[in-house]
Design a protein around this motif. Structure first.
Motif, PDB file in Angstrom:
ATOM      1  N   HIS A 106       0.582  -1.267   0.035  1.00 37.53           N
ATOM      2  CA  HIS A 106      -0.112   0.181  -0.194  1.00 37.53           C
ATOM      3  C   HIS A 106       0.884   1.277   0.063  1.00 37.53           C
ATOM      4  O   HIS A 106       1.825   1.347   0.777  1.00 37.53           O
ATOM      5  N   ARG A 107       0.216   2.386  -0.692  1.00 37.42           N
ATOM      6  CA  ARG A 107       1.006   3.594  -0.635  1.00 37.42           C
ATOM      7  C   ARG A 107       1.283   4.285   0.751  1.00 37.42           C
ATOM      8  O   ARG A 107      -0.045   4.375   1.217  1.00 37.42           O
ATOM      9  N   GLY A 108       2.143   4.742   1.026  1.00 36.68           N
ATOM     10  CA  GLY A 108       2.485   5.533   2.272  1.00 36.68           C
ATOM     11  C   GLY A 108       2.428   4.411   3.456  1.00 36.68           C
ATOM     12  O   GLY A 108       2.726   5.021   4.530  1.00 36.68           O
ATOM     13  N   SER A 109       2.610   3.151   3.358  1.00 39.20           N
ATOM     14  CA  SER A 109       2.907   2.086   4.326  1.00 39.20           C
ATOM     15  C   SER A 109       4.602   1.932   4.461  1.00 39.20           C
ATOM     16  O   SER A 109       5.286   2.392   3.799  1.00 39.20           O
ATOM     17  N   ASP A 110       4.504   1.535   5.838  1.00 39.76           N
ATOM     18  CA  ASP A 110       5.975   1.262   6.085  1.00 39.76           C
ATOM     19  C   ASP A 110       6.358   0.104   5.233  1.00 39.76           C
ATOM     20  O   ASP A 110       7.719   0.256   4.928  1.00 39.76           O
ATOM     21  N   GLN A 111       5.682  -0.771   4.924  1.00 39.99           N
ATOM     22  CA  GLN A 111       6.219  -1.733   3.991  1.00 39.99           C
ATOM     23  C   GLN A 111       6.610  -1.401   2.627  1.00 39.99           C
ATOM     24  O   GLN A 111       7.644  -1.708   2.091  1.00 39.99           O
ATOM     25  N   LEU A 112       5.975  -0.378   2.223  1.00 40.06           N
ATOM     26  CA  LEU A 112       6.479   0.156   0.601  1.00 40.06           C
ATOM     27  C   LEU A 112       7.729   1.137   1.085  1.00 40.06           C
ATOM     28  O   LEU A 112       8.919   1.079   0.081  1.00 40.06           O
ATOM     29  N   ALA A 113       7.866   1.768   2.012  1.00 40.66           N
ATOM     30  CA  ALA A 113       9.009   2.629   2.643  1.00 40.66           C
ATOM     31  C   ALA A 113      10.174   1.606   2.644  1.00 40.66           C
ATOM     32  O   ALA A 113      11.387   1.827   2.164  1.00 40.66           O
ATOM     33  N   ALA A 114      10.031   0.454   3.357  1.00 37.06           N
ATOM     34  CA  ALA A 114      11.381  -0.519   3.391  1.00 37.06           C
ATOM     35  C   ALA A 114      11.556  -1.329   2.278  1.00 37.06           C
ATOM     36  O   ALA A 114      12.703  -1.365   2.043  1.00 37.06           O
ATOM     37  N   LEU A 115      10.600  -1.421   1.296  1.00 32.90           N
ATOM     38  CA  LEU A 115      10.604  -1.989  -0.128  1.00 32.90           C
ATOM     39  C   LEU A 115      11.668  -0.932  -0.839  1.00 32.90           C
ATOM     40  O   LEU A 115      12.585  -1.559  -1.514  1.00 32.90           O
ATOM     41  N   SER A 116      11.283   0.256  -0.788  1.00 36.07           N
ATOM     42  CA  SER A 116      12.040   1.398  -1.611  1.00 36.07           C
ATOM     43  C   SER A 116      13.341   1.404  -1.167  1.00 36.07           C
ATOM     44  O   SER A 116      14.395   1.556  -1.864  1.00 36.07           O
ATOM     45  N   GLU A 117      13.824   1.328   0.217  1.00 36.46           N
ATOM     46  CA  GLU A 117      14.999   1.578   0.821  1.00 36.46           C
ATOM     47  C   GLU A 117      15.762   0.220   0.508  1.00 36.46           C
ATOM     48  O   GLU A 117      17.060   0.718   0.091  1.00 36.46           O
ATOM     49  N   GLN A 118      15.253  -0.597   0.460  1.00 32.70           N
ATOM     50  CA  GLN A 118      16.110  -2.001   0.118  1.00 32.70           C
ATOM     51  C   GLN A 118      16.498  -2.146  -1.494  1.00 32.70           C
ATOM     52  O   GLN A 118      17.359  -2.530  -1.738  1.00 32.70           O
ATOM     53  N   LEU A 119      15.327  -1.551  -2.230  1.00 33.01           N
ATOM     54  CA  LEU A 119      15.828  -1.546  -3.684  1.00 33.01           C
ATOM     55  C   LEU A 119      16.874  -0.725  -3.794  1.00 33.01           C
ATOM     56  O   LEU A 119      17.727  -0.929  -4.713  1.00 33.01           O
ATOM     57  N   ASN A 120      16.861   0.532  -3.290  1.00 34.59           N
ATOM     58  CA  ASN A 120      18.173   1.533  -3.406  1.00 34.59           C
ATOM     59  C   ASN A 120      19.286   0.751  -2.992  1.00 34.59           C
ATOM     60  O   ASN A 120      20.328   1.163  -3.484  1.00 34.59           O
ATOM     61  N   LEU A 121      19.365  -0.083  -1.958  1.00 35.83           N
ATOM     62  CA  LEU A 121      20.458  -0.582  -1.616  1.00 35.83           C
ATOM     63  C   LEU A 121      20.943  -1.988  -2.396  1.00 35.83           C
ATOM     64  O   LEU A 121      22.186  -2.339  -1.950  1.00 35.83           O
ATOM     65  N   SER A 122      20.342  -2.410  -2.938  1.00 38.69           N
ATOM     66  CA  SER A 122      20.344  -3.679  -3.877  1.00 38.69           C
ATOM     67  C   SER A 122      21.636  -3.562  -4.737  1.00 38.69           C
ATOM     68  O   SER A 122      21.817  -2.561  -5.305  1.00 38.69           O
ATOM     69  N   GLU A 123      22.460  -4.633  -4.796  1.00 42.48           N
ATOM     70  CA  GLU A 123      23.585  -4.582  -5.580  1.00 42.48           C
ATOM     71  C   GLU A 123      23.238  -4.970  -6.995  1.00 42.48           C
ATOM     72  O   GLU A 123      23.945  -4.998  -8.152  1.00 42.48           O
TER      73      GLU A 123
END
Length: 332
Positions: A106-123
């Motif tokens: 869901h938009r605005g969810s902690d889940q989406l925020a965590a997903l976005s953060e980890q995508l940025n950290l992915s190698e």
């Protein structure tokens, strides 16, 4: 996929494979159904639980289609009207419940925020771009994997989605009646096939409606050219890397994928991004017909599962009905 059909056919072969076609009757089908409903899966998250009614219905459907196919004029292997599978009561399926793969982020969810953060950290070189592309366009994972540069037209501003990278594509059967699968140049079973899941030849996505997607593709085209100049191979596919391992790692680090889960129907999988894309549109009031076109569905039945995400649709329908009828017939 074909492997699922092969599995169902193997179950039927074990149960009725010794019988001539015209001797298979409703009693055999009923016995098969009851045996399957009591069966315990060999592995997976459903271990120590019985096979679901939905799975048993899938097995019944496979044999039913076989009987229908055998009645075609070109075959004439089955007497017209002979389909014993249709003579039994199929298991009750939970039709009124949400599909098992109903997970959305869901938009605005902690889940989406965590997903976005980890995508940025992915190698992974492709993962974030691939998620971005699929989430915005709503294309299926195989369609995204199968997109090649010759189907990206920057001059006329469109992408042609008309093929997909698929696994276990049958091209025939061997002498034992088992599927023979197509293989790629490396001997693997992932090959690009033409056409879409809904049987359409292709559908076009206008790039002028998706400026961020166009920007992404231009960036990837330039990066692919630089890699080739540096001595790398020419890349036909827009997203040539397999992102499975990187995707699973991101889900676990984001706390979305359960530690003991695999690629199961009751867990968050890549296809859930497509559900998420559709859900966001419905929540913003986009009509289901438009969402259906966006997803590339051929009918509204497939997209009806998202209707519950926008309860205001019923309110608007009720208001229109009230005003239209009372205007025409007068108030009660």
């Amino acid at each position: 996929g074909a492997s699922d059909y092969q599995y169902a056919l193997d179950l039927w072969e074990a149960a009725i494979g010794h019988l001539p076609v015209d001797q298979v009757d409703a009693v055999h089908c009923e016995q098969f159904k009851n045996d399957q409903l009591k069966r315990v899966p060999r592995s997976g998250k459903t271990k120590n639980k019985t096979i679901s009614p939905k799975s048993v219905n899938n097995y019944l459907s496979v044999l039913s289609k076989c009987f229908e196919w055998g009645q075609l004029a070109a075959n004439k292997w089955v007497k017209p009207g002979n389909n014993p599978v249709k003579l039994i009561q199929w298991p009750i399926n939970r039709k009124n419940k949400a599909p098992e793969r109903s997970e959305v982020v869901h938009r605005g969810s902690d889940q989406l925020a965590a997903l976005s953060e980890q995508l940025n950290l992915s190698e992974s070189r492709d993962l974030k771009d691939f998620v971005f592309f699929c989430l915005i366009t709503g294309v299926r994972q195989g369609e995204g994997y199968g997109l090649t540069w010759d189907n990206v037209n920057f001059e006329e501003n469109y992408i042609r989605i008309g093929q997909a990278l698929r696994r276990n594509v049958p091209i025939g059967v061997d002498e034992d009646g088992r599927f023979i699968y197509a293989k790629n140049e490396n001997g693997g079973k992932r090959v690009i096939t033409k056409g879409l899941k809904n049987d359409d030849e292709f559908r076009d996505i206008p790039l002028d409606k998706y400026p961020s997607v166009k920007k992404l593709l231009i960036k990837r085209k330039a990066a692919a050219a630089e890699r080739q100049i540096a001595g790398g191979k020419a890349e036909d596919r827009v997203f040539p890397q397999d992102i499975k391992k990187a995707w699973n790692k991101v889900l676990k680090r984001a706390g979305i994928r359960k530690n003991d889960a695999g690629n199961k129907v009751d867990d968050f999988v890549f296809h859930c991004l497509r559900h998420s894309a559709a859900t966001w549109q419905v929540q913003d009031g986009v009509p289901l017909f438009n969402v259906s076109n966006f997803l590339g569905h051929k009918n509204l039945q497939s997209v009806a599962r998202y209707a519950h995400w926008d309860p205001s649709q019923h309110e608007r329908s009720a208001a229109v009905a009230e005003s239209a009828v009372t205007a025409a017939l007068g108030a009660i």
